[in-house]
Design an enzyme around this catalytic site. Structure first.
Site, PDB file in Angstrom:
ATOM      1  CE  LYS A 105      -3.969   1.891   2.574  1.00  0.00           C
ATOM      2  NZ  LYS A 105      -4.741   1.803   3.841  1.00  0.00           N
ATOM      3  CB  SER A 118      -7.900   3.934   2.899  1.00  0.00           C
ATOM      4  OG  SER A 118      -7.035   3.159   3.714  1.00  0.00           O
ATOM      5  CB  SER A 124      -8.142   1.052   5.710  1.00  0.00           C
ATOM      6  OG  SER A 124      -8.762   2.306   5.756  1.00  0.00           O
TER       7      SER A 124
END
Lengths: 525, 502
Positions: A90, A165, A189
């Site tokens: 990420k 997210s 997330s």
């Protein structure tokens, strides 16, 4: 050599086996994923899971692993189990040699001078890093639509959100662009994107994975964790990244025990599994509720005892979260001021004072959702409001912890749907922040209490045919229980489906030849 | 810069009663920084002693320096404070380019040490108790240099340079309770208090305690109230008063300024003031109100600090002797009279004398140089004696040159001035200036003959046994040799010449 189309669909554990057995090389595996990324990630209808693809370095690491294995001897024997298995990271986690943007314009083009601890551990394990995945700006969002670099699409339906997210990491794994990924979970997330993309995501116990190098949103809630297609794969990755780190003061001193063994245990005999009364039913989509009930039935048949527990203070969790998270975020994001790194915007008119340069930089560099949370948090921490907002929210946090303590006195593991709905359409909730925030109602309590949570695919909702996530929660440091129960439920469900849920996902158009949308290609424009 | 009206100090004291308060920042001399592993070193090339943590890079986390905690506990104990069993850090949020994270990690409502006191001995031996509110830990900011514009201030500067070497250096901030009842001795007390704090941290070995380097920095709060009134007046806070003399002067000046403001019927403005050494006055800084909103909240990246009672007692056992006892010991060791020792303390050169003795000088020699030569020069230069730049080794070297007969005392003071003017080491200056006691007897004998011939009556007196008359002949020889003769040797030669037993 295996067909690349099959190769990319193997789990990380299966890949590791084939690599160890010499049936395939890491270069072949890594190249297969890079080809898949090139085929499905770019273009107007691409998944857009990646912000940066790390081709050269990934292949170099793969070649290094292959060389070590080919040479045999002690070095080959000492290779980590996952050596040569590629992974996506990420883009909130800093990496040397690749840009780190946090999905924000304010960090466009920034290269970290240091590696996050988890990235060091991936490097130590010699796992090729395929690239950096898309996210809501600074991890603020539940749809990845708040990325400054454009949204990621859900591989199950390209017009839908992949969650957030960490939509990029979940979509990359769901679209077979990576077997594994790292995510970060502040309020869901990792788990909510896992739920809506039919993948597995784990938020470990707070402090069990170092946060050093994860760009902080809310320090007391953030936690890095694994994203994968199987429960066992998450356990394998969790073992790589977990453990004490002297660079993170909140890092737990002791390891969590053998998570992989827990995932391989294969039974739930005599375990008490608690349904959280407040986390299902009203407000949850019917198809979500149906799949949830089926999972309960399967666990009961497998020998678990299902009990109902009540966590009455969970109803305050969302409100308290939206005070604590923005408060911490407002302070954590203060460092992005254009003075030392990243974007610097000069105001058009004089005078060029430091305050005005900082203001212009932050006005231009942050997106609306980030600004919204900074303003909320600044307000909540202000003198005269602190007690009413931040102070009260901390008290709610204590109450939530007590609810968990009481619940875990009655059950070994708690269970709920991961998210109230399946993936919604891109743009559907973009202008309704409150509706967006409600996506995290079931995942937030775990962050507020620091306990671990795992989301795994629970099947497809009847009404829309989209994936539903099942969430398991365990007491702090008892992450092993999640892997034990999760792996059993996964195998029972897959037996019903006749294979992994992702096998039912529509094939993605692989004829797209547009280049991958990366920072480099964007810069080139 | 407008000049503020002031009242005479005497008049101010007749009308008003001063209340003081101090915030003294002590930089700890730990090897590494408060929250990072970067070296804590003064004076290096800018931005070299920094790592990603000190620069506030994305993703970094702080880790507390254990030695800094120990040093803070030691300071707390030496200030007779209670030590908190657990305490936390907080974030003080404000945007300023010397603070890389745009918040300072500090302690807010949970200081590590609190409720202490310090007994301050004034020049006449009076002991005044200053109560300590708290001593808390925090990190230093970077150093800004404003280029262009005037007065090195950020306002009007063309641009500013920032050096983050100091960013993250551990600080302990010592805050007093309001100090009442000092009356006209307030300026003296101010200086003595800061001197005492400096002595304590130096003695503990937790700080280099060099005020000229900013290791010890003082913010002085002053307010006045009419005699007999209980309620405090409005205070001003004079920032960064960085020498002991300046502390005394700043407090005195602010008392005089406040008195003039109050006399004019205007309210005193609550604000920070900047101290100007050149004009010995303060100017208005930023308006400061209690409403400054730093949005403090507990630092979520750090776990609470737990100071077990066992640990605190272990540290207490390592504390050096308290300053009062140390003074007694030093006075006895050095053999100074009460008056001599008090003069040394009041002149602020006790540590310097100790260091000079440690460097090889006798107690008498050390006192002679510091009290006889350096204190006066410091006074003329308006700096603290320790800040004049005289190294203990310089004194030892000077004294040796005298003892070896290479130069005489008069020359030695000239060499000291040369050292202070940056001309080099004493030996180099002696060489450069061609200073040397005339030790070749030839020229001396010539000069003696001439002096004896010029004053035959004196020569007769000496021959007759009136040895005290020799001074006139010696004086003549010294004059003739422009002071470069060794007076002792001259005396010997005269007696030899006249055939008199000395």
């Amino acid at each position: 050599m295996t067909d690349t189309n099959e190769l990319i669909r193997l789990s990380a554990a299966q890949l590791a086996q084939k690599l160890a057995a010499g049936e395939v090389t890491s270069v072949e595996v890594t190249q297969a994923y890079l080809d898949r990324i090139a085929a499905v990630d770019g273009g107007p209808r691409g998944v857009h899971a990646f912000l940066h693809v790390n081709t050269e370095e990934a292949l170099a690491v793969a070649a290094e692993v292959d060389a070590i294995r080919a040479a045999g001897g002690a070095a080959a024997a000492e290779l980590h189990e996952l050596a040569g298995v590629p992974i996506a990271v990420k883009d909130l986690i800093v990496t040397v040699g690749q840009p780190t943007t946090a999905g924000s314009k304010i960090l466009e083009g920034w290269h970290s001078p240091y590696d996050a601890t988890v990235v060091k551990r991936l490097r130590d394990a010699k796992m090729p890093i395929l690239g950096k995945t898309n996210l809501d700006e600074f991890a603020m969002g539940s749809s990845t639509e708040h990325s400054a670099y454009g949204p990621t699409r859900n591989p199950w339906d390209l017009d839908r959100i992949p969650g957030g997210s960490g939509g990029g990491s979940a979509a990359a794994v769901a679209a077979f662009e990576a077997p594994l990924a790292l995510g970060t979970d502040t309020g869901g997330s990792i788990r909510q994107p896992g739920a809506v993309t039919g993948t597995v995501g784990v938020k470990p116990t707070y402090g069990s994975v170092s946060r050093y190098g994860a760009i902080a949103m809310a320090s007391s809630l953030d936690q890095i964790g694994p994203v994968s297609r199987t429960v066992l794969d998450s356990a394998l990755l969790h073992q790589v990244i977990g453990g004490h780190d002297p660079y993170d003061s909140t890092s737990l001193p002791d390891p969590l025990g053998d998570l992989v063994a827990a995932a391989r245990l294969g039974n739930v005999d005599g375990m008490k599994i608690g349904i959280i009364k407040e986390l299902h039913g009203e407000g949850y989509q019917a198809g979500v509720e149906n799949r949830f009930n089926e999972s309960l039935e399967l666990l009961k048949q497998a020998g678990a005892e299902i009990v109902e527990v009540s966590c009455p203070n969970f109803k305050y969790a969302l409100g308290a979260y939206y005070l604590i998270m923005p408060s911490e975020a407002s302070s954590n994001l203060a460092k992005f001021d254009g003075v030392r790194y990243g974007l610097r915007v000069l105001p058009k008119d004089a005078p060029l004072t430091i305050e005005r340069v900082m203001g212009a930089t932050r006005a231009a560099g942050f997106g609306d959702e980030v600004k919204r949370r900074i303003i909320l948090g600044t307000y909540a921490l202000s003198a005269g409001y602190y007690d009413a907002y931040y102070g009260s929210a901390q008290k709610v946090r204590t109450l939530i912890q007590r609810d968990f303590e009481a619940a875990f006195a009655q059950a070994d593991v708690l269970i709920s749907p991961t998210a109230p709905t399946t993936a919604f359409k891109l743009g559907e909730k973009l202008n309704d922040p409150l509706a967006m925030y409600l996506n995290d109602v079931a995942t937030i309590p775990a962050n507020m209490a620091g306990v671990p949570g795992l989301s795994l695919p629970g099947g497809l909702a009847d009404e829309d045919g989209l994936p539903v996530g099942i969430q398991l929660l365990a007491p702090a440091r008892q992450d092993a229980r999640l892997y034990r129960v999760g792996a059993v439920l996964e195998s029972l469900l897959e037996a019903q489906w006749g294979g992994p849920l992702l096998a039912q996902a529509p094939a993605l158009a692989t004829s797209v030849v547009e280049p991958v949308e990366t920072l480099e290609t964007q810069e080139a424009k | 810069m407008s000049v503020d009206a002031t009242l005479s100090f005497e008049e101010a004291m007749e009308k008003y009663d001063p209340v003081l308060g101090f915030e003294v920042h002590v930089e700890l001399n730990t090897k590494t920084k408060m929250f990072s592993s970067a070296p804590n070193v003064f004076g290096d090339e800018p931005n070299t002693n920094v790592n990603e943590v000190d620069l506030g890079m994305p993703g970094v986390l702080p880790v507390v320096n254990r030695t800094a905690i120990e040093s803070s506990i030691k300071i707390g104990l030496a200030l007779n404070c209670k030590i908190a069993e657990t305490c936390r850090f907080a974030r003080k949020n404000y945007f300023y380019p010397d603070t890389p994270k745009n918040f300072q990690t500090s302690q807010y409502d949970e200081p590590i040490a609190y409720d202490g006191y310090l007994d301050i001995e004034l020049s006449d031996g009076t002991v005044f108790r200053v109560e300590i509110e708290r001593a808390h830990m925090e990190e230093d900011a970077g150093k800004l240099t404003h280029m262009g514009g005037s007065a090195g201030r950020i306002q009007g500067a063309d641009y500013s340079l920032v050096d983050y070497n100091r960013s993250g250096v551990p600080l302990v901030e010592i805050v007093t309770k309001p100090i009442q009842g000092a009356g006209s001795r307030a300026p003296e007390l101010a200086k003595a208090y800061v001197a005492a704090v400096r002595e304590i941290v130096k003695n503990l070995g937790v700080s280099d305690a060099k005020m000229e380097r900013g290791n010890v920095r003082c913010d002085a709060n002053v307010s006045l109230r009419p005699h007999g009134r209980e309620r405090f007046g409005i205070r001003s806070e004079t920032k960064n008063v960085n020498s002991l003399r300046a502390v005394e002067h700043a407090v005195r000046y602010e008392i005089q300024r406040h008195a003039a403001v109050l006399d004019s019927g205007e309210p005193v403005i609550q604000e920070t003031r900047h101290w100007h050494e050149d004009t010995r006055s303060t100017t208005s800084g930023r308006a400061k109100s209690d409403a400054d909103d730093y949005r403090y909240f507990p630092e979520p990246d750090l776990v609470p600090i737990v100071a077990s009672r066992e640990w605190v007692e272990e540290l207490r056992a390592t504390l050096p002797e308290p300053p009062a006892e140390r003074r007694k010991r030093l006075q006895a060791d050095w053999g100074y009279s009460d008056l001599e020792f008090r003069d040394v303390v009041n002149a602020g050169v006790m540590d310097e004398i100790e260091e000079t003795i440690a460097a090889g000088a006798t107690a008498t020699v050390a006192r002679k140089w510091w009290m006889g030569e350096i204190v006066g020069r410091a006074k003329n230069a308006d700096v603290d004696p320790g800040q004049l730049g005289v190294q203990p080794a310089t004194i030892v070297e000077l004294n040796k040159l005298v003892e070896d007969g290479k130069i005489n005392n008069k020359m030695a003071t000239a060499v000291l001035d040369g050292v202070l003017a940056g001309e080099g080491t004493p030996a180099e200056i002696v060489e450069k200036r061609g200073l040397a006691v005339v030790s070749d007897d030839g020229p001396l004998l010539e000069a003696i003959d001439a002096a004896l011939a010029a004053q035959p009556d004196v020569a007769d007196k000496i021959r007759a046994g009136k040895l005290q008359a020799i001074g006139a002949i010696v004086g003549g020889v010294m004059k003739a040799t422009r002071g470069q003769a060794d007076a002792g040797r001259v005396k010997e030669l005269i007696l030899q010449k006249l055939g008199v037993e000395g």
